[in-house]
Scaffold this motif. Structure first.
Motif, PDB file in Angstrom:
ATOM      1  N   ILE A  96      36.528  47.681  43.688  1.00 15.84           N
ATOM      2  CA  ILE A  96      37.409  46.807  42.896  1.00 15.84           C
ATOM      3  C   ILE A  96      38.771  46.575  43.561  1.00 15.84           C
ATOM      4  CG2 ILE A  96      38.689  48.449  41.451  1.00 15.84           C
ATOM      5  CD1 ILE A  96      37.632  46.692  39.031  1.00 15.84           C
ATOM      6  N   TYR A  99      39.783  42.936  44.069  1.00 19.07           N
ATOM      7  CA  TYR A  99      40.063  42.292  42.779  1.00 19.07           C
ATOM      8  C   TYR A  99      41.433  42.699  42.266  1.00 19.07           C
ATOM      9  CZ  TYR A  99      39.184  40.660  38.003  1.00 19.07           C
ATOM     10  OH  TYR A  99      39.252  40.008  36.794  1.00 19.07           O
ATOM     11  N   SER A 100      41.781  43.981  42.412  1.00 21.71           N
ATOM     12  CA  SER A 100      43.078  44.456  41.914  1.00 21.71           C
ATOM     13  C   SER A 100      44.230  43.880  42.731  1.00 21.71           C
ATOM     14  CB  SER A 100      43.130  45.983  41.932  1.00 21.71           C
ATOM     15  OG  SER A 100      43.081  46.482  43.256  1.00 21.71           O
ATOM     16  N   LYS A 102      44.273  41.053  44.242  1.00 19.13           N
ATOM     17  CA  LYS A 102      44.383  39.638  43.853  1.00 19.13           C
ATOM     18  C   LYS A 102      45.234  39.491  42.593  1.00 19.13           C
ATOM     19  CE  LYS A 102      41.472  35.689  42.552  1.00 19.13           C
ATOM     20  NZ  LYS A 102      40.075  35.246  42.271  1.00 19.13           N
ATOM     21  N   HIS A 103      45.200  40.504  41.717  1.00 20.25           N
ATOM     22  CA  HIS A 103      45.972  40.479  40.473  1.00 20.25           C
ATOM     23  C   HIS A 103      47.305  41.229  40.613  1.00 20.25           C
ATOM     24  CE1 HIS A 103      42.105  39.179  38.878  1.00 20.25           C
ATOM     25  NE2 HIS A 103      42.717  38.831  37.762  1.00 20.25           N
ATOM     26  N   LYS A 133      38.193  47.302  35.479  1.00 22.75           N
ATOM     27  CA  LYS A 133      38.417  45.855  35.524  1.00 22.75           C
ATOM     28  C   LYS A 133      39.259  45.412  34.329  1.00 22.75           C
ATOM     29  CE  LYS A 133      35.803  41.570  36.263  1.00 22.75           C
ATOM     30  NZ  LYS A 133      35.863  40.853  34.986  1.00 22.75           N
ATOM     31  N   GLU A 137      42.958  43.583  34.336  1.00 28.42           N
ATOM     32  CA  GLU A 137      43.162  42.308  33.646  1.00 28.42           C
ATOM     33  C   GLU A 137      44.182  42.404  32.513  1.00 28.42           C
ATOM     34  OE1 GLU A 137      39.214  41.313  32.490  1.00 28.42           O
ATOM     35  OE2 GLU A 137      38.655  40.529  34.465  1.00 28.42           O
TER      36      GLU A 137
END
Length: 226
Positions: A96, A99-100, A102-103, A133, A137
């Motif tokens: 992940i 993904y992290s 990117k945020h 996740k 978010e």
């Protein structure tokens, strides 16, 4: 007790309908997706290309929901093995990480070496990824997530996933893991429901500490082995 009975009945109905629902709906979806890809030719006007792409993305999202239904409806996998939770958590963090980032979320880890349990590693990963996740978010402006794994004095392994997100009220916490309950606008709640089911299948439990605007901490307790 009444709420537990209502949830049990909902879960029973979902389990019975899962297989038929998934296969009957998936086939026309795949055909539709295939034809949309064929229609997406290079010389199409940009607006039409945008509509086609949106349609494909929505079909893919529907397929993800069906996957959650299938995961929930399958019997619990009982192929348990002796695994080190710290190693498993590191794999999940590696998965992940992109993904992290990117945020704009940084992940800090602290894993005690002697954290052994009996579990199915793939199912455990699925549960941890769902929770992690959600933590990422919950911070629309970025932030930190802390992940720890330590043994407890009462014979458990404690996994802590703590964020700096928007937090939850007591009422929202109480409904976590219930069918079709989600704090996300486009969420179904199935991912979290599956996570709770997986942890329970390992004879574990999930505790949630949170307050509005103060972040959330998910604590997963699993029986420790030596």
């Amino acid at each position: 007790m009444r709420l537990e009975m209502e949830n049990s009945e909902k879960l029973r109905v979902i389990s019975e309908l899962t297989s038929v629902f998934a296969h009957e709906i998936r086939n026309p979806m795949q055909v539709t997706r295939g034809f949309l890809q064929l229609l997406n030719e290079p010389d199409l006007p940009s607006k039409k290309k945008e509509y086609i792409q949106l349609s494909i993305e929505e079909l893919d999202r529907a397929n993800e929901i069906i996957n959650d239904f299938l995961t929930f409806g399958k019997p619990t996998v009982n192929h348990l093995e002796r695994i080190n939770v710290g190693n498993q958590l590191q794999r999940v963090v590696n998965i992940i990480q992109g993904y992290s980032l990117k945020h704009n979320v940084a992940i800090t880890t602290d894993f005690y070496e002697d954290c052994w349990i009996y579990a199915n590693p793939q199912k455990l990963n699925q549960s941890l990824i769902n929770i992690l996740k959600n933590a990422v978010e919950s911070m629309p402006n970025g932030g930190m997530v802390w992940i720890r794994c330590t043994p407890t004095d009462d014979g458990n392994i404690k996994i802590s996933i703590k964020d700096q997100g928007i937090g939850m009220t007591k009422e929202q916490i109480a409904r976590l893991g219930s069918p079709f309950y989600s704090l996300k606008e486009s969420g179904t709640g199935l991912g979290m429901m599956v996570s709770y089911q997986i942890v329970r299948s390992f004879k574990g439990k999930i505790q949630v500490n949170s307050a509005k605007g103060m972040g959330t901490e998910f604590i997963i307790l699993l029986p420790r082995i030596t």
